[in-house]
Design a protein around this motif. Sequence first.
Motif, PDB file in Angstrom:
ATOM      1  N   THR A  24      50.235  43.583  39.854  1.00 35.65           N
ATOM      2  CA  THR A  24      49.058  43.968  40.633  1.00 35.65           C
ATOM      3  C   THR A  24      48.044  44.752  39.806  1.00 35.65           C
ATOM      4  N   VAL A  25      48.525  45.697  39.015  1.00 33.96           N
ATOM      5  CA  VAL A  25      47.628  46.623  38.314  1.00 33.96           C
ATOM      6  C   VAL A  25      47.182  46.093  36.952  1.00 33.96           C
ATOM      7  N   PHE A  26      48.094  45.477  36.214  1.00 36.44           N
ATOM      8  CA  PHE A  26      47.761  45.052  34.852  1.00 36.44           C
ATOM      9  C   PHE A  26      47.312  43.597  34.762  1.00 36.44           C
ATOM     10  N   LYS A  27      47.648  42.792  35.782  1.00 32.24           N
ATOM     11  CA  LYS A  27      47.122  41.424  35.914  1.00 32.24           C
ATOM     12  C   LYS A  27      47.175  40.620  34.612  1.00 32.24           C
ATOM     13  N   ASN A  28      48.342  40.625  33.974  1.00 29.77           N
ATOM     14  CA  ASN A  28      48.569  39.833  32.759  1.00 29.77           C
ATOM     15  C   ASN A  28      47.631  40.196  31.602  1.00 29.77           C
ATOM     16  N   TYR A  30      48.374  42.378  29.405  1.00 29.49           N
ATOM     17  CA  TYR A  30      49.202  42.787  28.275  1.00 29.49           C
ATOM     18  C   TYR A  30      50.426  41.875  28.169  1.00 29.49           C
ATOM     19  N   ALA A  31      50.916  41.733  26.940  1.00 25.88           N
ATOM     20  CA  ALA A  31      52.159  40.991  26.715  1.00 25.88           C
ATOM     21  C   ALA A  31      53.320  41.957  26.920  1.00 25.88           C
ATOM     22  N   LEU A  32      53.992  41.825  28.056  1.00 25.35           N
ATOM     23  CA  LEU A  32      55.014  42.800  28.420  1.00 25.35           C
ATOM     24  C   LEU A  32      56.322  42.124  28.806  1.00 25.35           C
ATOM     25  N   ASP A  33      57.416  42.719  28.384  1.00 22.81           N
ATOM     26  CA  ASP A  33      58.733  42.379  28.909  1.00 22.81           C
ATOM     27  C   ASP A  33      58.983  43.386  30.028  1.00 22.81           C
ATOM     28  N   ILE A  34      58.853  42.936  31.264  1.00 22.03           N
ATOM     29  CA  ILE A  34      58.834  43.873  32.389  1.00 22.03           C
ATOM     30  C   ILE A  34      60.142  44.642  32.521  1.00 22.03           C
ATOM     31  N   GLU A  35      61.271  43.974  32.314  1.00 17.76           N
ATOM     32  CA  GLU A  35      62.543  44.690  32.459  1.00 17.76           C
ATOM     33  C   GLU A  35      62.686  45.780  31.400  1.00 17.76           C
ATOM     34  N   ASN A  36      62.295  45.482  30.156  1.00 15.13           N
ATOM     35  CA  ASN A  36      62.369  46.508  29.115  1.00 15.13           C
ATOM     36  C   ASN A  36      61.342  47.614  29.341  1.00 15.13           C
ATOM     37  N   LEU A  37      60.200  47.249  29.932  1.00 16.09           N
ATOM     38  CA  LEU A  37      59.211  48.270  30.281  1.00 16.09           C
ATOM     39  C   LEU A  37      59.787  49.208  31.343  1.00 16.09           C
ATOM     40  N   LEU A  38      60.508  48.645  32.300  1.00 16.36           N
ATOM     41  CA  LEU A  38      61.168  49.465  33.320  1.00 16.36           C
ATOM     42  C   LEU A  38      62.188  50.400  32.683  1.00 16.36           C
ATOM     43  N   ILE A  39      62.976  49.872  31.761  1.00 19.42           N
ATOM     44  CA  ILE A  39      63.992  50.692  31.092  1.00 19.42           C
ATOM     45  C   ILE A  39      63.338  51.857  30.357  1.00 19.42           C
ATOM     46  N   ALA A  40      62.232  51.569  29.646  1.00 20.75           N
ATOM     47  CA  ALA A  40      61.520  52.632  28.930  1.00 20.75           C
ATOM     48  C   ALA A  40      60.935  53.643  29.905  1.00 20.75           C
ATOM     49  N   SER A  41      60.369  53.147  30.995  1.00 21.52           N
ATOM     50  CA  SER A  41      59.782  54.034  31.998  1.00 21.52           C
ATOM     51  C   SER A  41      60.832  54.974  32.578  1.00 21.52           C
ATOM     52  N   ARG A  42      62.009  54.453  32.863  1.00 19.92           N
ATOM     53  CA  ARG A  42      63.075  55.295  33.420  1.00 19.92           C
ATOM     54  C   ARG A  42      63.558  56.321  32.398  1.00 19.92           C
ATOM     55  N   LYS A  43      63.567  55.924  31.130  1.00 18.94           N
ATOM     56  CA  LYS A  43      63.965  56.867  30.074  1.00 18.94           C
ATOM     57  C   LYS A  43      63.020  58.064  30.057  1.00 18.94           C
ATOM     58  N   TYR A  44      61.720  57.784  30.114  1.00 16.60           N
ATOM     59  CA  TYR A  44      60.755  58.882  30.110  1.00 16.60           C
ATOM     60  C   TYR A  44      60.791  59.656  31.425  1.00 16.60           C
TER      61      TYR A  44
END
Length: 234
Positions: A24-28, A30-44
């Motif tokens: 919804t917010v980034f609308k493609n 960026y080239a993102l691996d969403i699951e790894n982005l989630l993992i990084a987000s939870r780490k922070y």
Amino acid sequence: MNIIFDLDDTLYDLNLPFAKAVETVFKNQYALDIENLLIASRKYGDSIFPQLHAGEISLDEAGAYRIQKAMADYGYTISKEKAMCFQKSYRHYQDEIVISDSMRALLDWLEEKGVFLGVLTNGKTEHQQRKIKNLGLKRWISEEYMLVSQEIGYSKPHVQAFLTACQRWKLKPEDTWYIGDTYINDVEGAKRAGLHAIYFNRRHHQLPDSKYLADAVVGNEEELYCLLKNMLER
């Protein structure tokens, strides 16, 4: 046998509302691996949880911080305003979370077997209770058997978080199994408190080198169902 569940990424898949917010917010853009982005987000998020728990920052400020830091890991800089927009979208989609059919079947079966069920989760009370309501968990678990770290004054992995739950609910730690997705908070914390621990490794993390070993490791609801079925019927 008594079972206490963690909430986020254990009783429901945290990636579902997260992925919707990213789309919804980034609308493609960026080239993102969403699951790894989630993992990084939870780490922070884990890194600043003590400040959140102490009331030094708000829930939205914490959410904006963790997505900014996670995006930076991919080499992308997003503004605080964009990060806050993401956080608001993420919270919106968290209001749409549901129990999967597999988890629903597991909870139905555990209820049928007469197994004690509880929830112990870290977070702000109002925020976590809202998720509990959205998931409809009171169908299986009485409200008195749901605890949030803010209300008890201890957060996982502090042993007192687990012991407080056991004391309030009159459970023996040695007869109680804790199921959660974060190794340090859920497995090490539970084991140090004398409980058994099942690591719900939904994100397929490498197991850490820890003196506190999980009693079992599962990767999805179906594996958890099979494990508990074997334990209860042997």
